[in-house]
Design an enzyme around this catalytic site. Sequence first.
Site, PDB file in Angstrom:
ATOM      1  N   SER A  85       3.059  -4.528  -5.054  1.00 21.91           N
ATOM      2  CA  SER A  85       3.083  -2.522  -5.848  1.00 21.91           C
ATOM      3  C   SER A  85       3.325  -1.659  -5.694  1.00 21.91           C
ATOM      4  O   SER A  85       3.842  -0.543  -6.563  1.00 21.91           O
ATOM      5  CB  SER A  85       1.408  -2.265  -5.567  1.00 21.91           C
ATOM      6  OG  SER A  85       0.028  -2.951  -6.028  1.00 21.91           O
ATOM      7  N   LYS A  88       5.945  -1.292  -8.879  1.00 18.61           N
ATOM      8  CA  LYS A  88       5.093  -0.225  -9.926  1.00 18.61           C
ATOM      9  C   LYS A  88       5.556   1.455 -10.149  1.00 18.61           C
ATOM     10  O   LYS A  88       6.048   1.475 -11.814  1.00 18.61           O
ATOM     11  CB  LYS A  88       2.825  -0.149  -9.715  1.00 18.61           C
ATOM     12  CG  LYS A  88       2.360  -0.798 -10.327  1.00 18.61           C
ATOM     13  CD  LYS A  88       1.610  -0.386  -9.689  1.00 18.61           C
ATOM     14  CE  LYS A  88       0.276  -2.169 -10.189  1.00 18.61           C
ATOM     15  NZ  LYS A  88       0.125  -2.958  -9.520  1.00 18.61           N
ATOM     16  N   TYR A 189      -7.810   0.715 -10.380  1.00 20.17           N
ATOM     17  CA  TYR A 189      -6.732   0.458 -10.636  1.00 20.17           C
ATOM     18  C   TYR A 189      -6.073  -0.936 -11.516  1.00 20.17           C
ATOM     19  O   TYR A 189      -7.469  -1.914 -10.852  1.00 20.17           O
ATOM     20  CB  TYR A 189      -6.276   0.416  -8.627  1.00 20.17           C
ATOM     21  CG  TYR A 189      -4.792  -0.368  -8.522  1.00 20.17           C
ATOM     22  CD1 TYR A 189      -3.698   0.099  -8.980  1.00 20.17           C
ATOM     23  CD2 TYR A 189      -4.846  -1.811  -7.623  1.00 20.17           C
ATOM     24  CE1 TYR A 189      -3.344   0.649  -8.203  1.00 20.17           C
ATOM     25  CE2 TYR A 189      -3.808  -1.567  -6.821  1.00 20.17           C
ATOM     26  CZ  TYR A 189      -2.808  -0.756  -7.490  1.00 20.17           C
ATOM     27  OH  TYR A 189      -1.492  -0.856  -7.115  1.00 20.17           O
TER      28      TYR A 189
END
Length: 405
Positions: A85, A88, A189
């Site tokens: 992640s 991101k 999330y």
Amino acid sequence: MMHISRRQFGGVVAAAAAQAPQLRGASSGAAQIDETLRSGIARRKIPAAVGMAASADKILYSGAFGTRDSSGAPVTADSIFSIASMTKAITTTAALQFVEQGKMSLDEPVSKYLPQLAELQVLDGFDASGKPRLRPARIPVTLKHLLTHTSGICYDTWDADAFRYTSQLQGPAPAVPPLMFEPGTRWQYGMGVDWAGRLVEKLSGKSLEDYFQARILGPLEMRDTSYLLSEAKFDRLVATYQRQPDGSLKQSPRVQPKPPKEFNGGGGLFSTTGDYTRFMQMILNQGRGVNGARILEAKTVESMEVNQIGALTAGKMKTQRPNFSSDVDIQPGASEKWGLGFLINTTAYQGGRSAGSLAWAGIDNTFYWIDPKRSRCAVLMMQFLPFVDKDAVGLLGDFERAVYS
């Protein structure tokens, strides 16, 4: 005097090599961070940790400790990690480039470009028999919702309703899962940045891999960051581990990763501490890389650094899959916000980052923070599950305090 680990050697990443004239000599500060990481992984039985700290234009510290895998080969400053992640923030940067170009806005419905998101359903609880109750969404999903995790598209790892919904699915999951809440009404999330990645591909006509290389990774000279890991680089890939019931870490098979069938805006990149530091330095430099490459406009970076979720709070997550993630509460007792791409802490860390710093992480316990007030950034990469394992968070805290001391 600038600080550098005693482990400055020929294999140092291109990011550090490019700034090598400023990396002269060891220091007591670097030795302290070295000892923190060396003793920390031994005490906590963590296989490997590679860390780097920098100012906006100079590498201040680089250190690598532990082994790549069970063979005993040491990790180095240019070891390659799955950063999950941490992808991101790079996807967010790509999406904001299109906002800068006027090709879309943060607040318009993304269904204009991604018709799959036009007629979304919201999970409105479960009936007496446990069957999910779905109703049409009243609020359209925007790019801002996707980038701030307020879209309602949630990971079932941390959302109880999403976990209950996916656990009882018969057959394949729908291409677009139901929203867990009306867009903009909660922070949770999720997979919003995955969809932002699809938006980038739609607007650019390129795959995320090709777009990132052309507009972000290539210009920043992040030469070891990619969704694809070549055979020539496999020797540098760090193995992943899984925490076992007895507390030990078991190594997962270390095999050459196959090219993905599609590229995911929410995760999937491989990178090094040096490469990711170049990305963080771009943020510290208000959109310009240390090599002068302009990636974002300064006003865009400013929008990434401020609260974009209003009165909502971010960053606290209760796990539904404890083998995959522990409960997430990186700054207990404090309130956190979300900008565009980053978690924002509202109070300073004791002995560490300033209030208003930016941060996030990857599921395999890779962490970073960017402290604009003090013009500092740092990254610490480990490679094991579960996420925010107590020993990973413990080493992260020790590393941060050593960096600031």
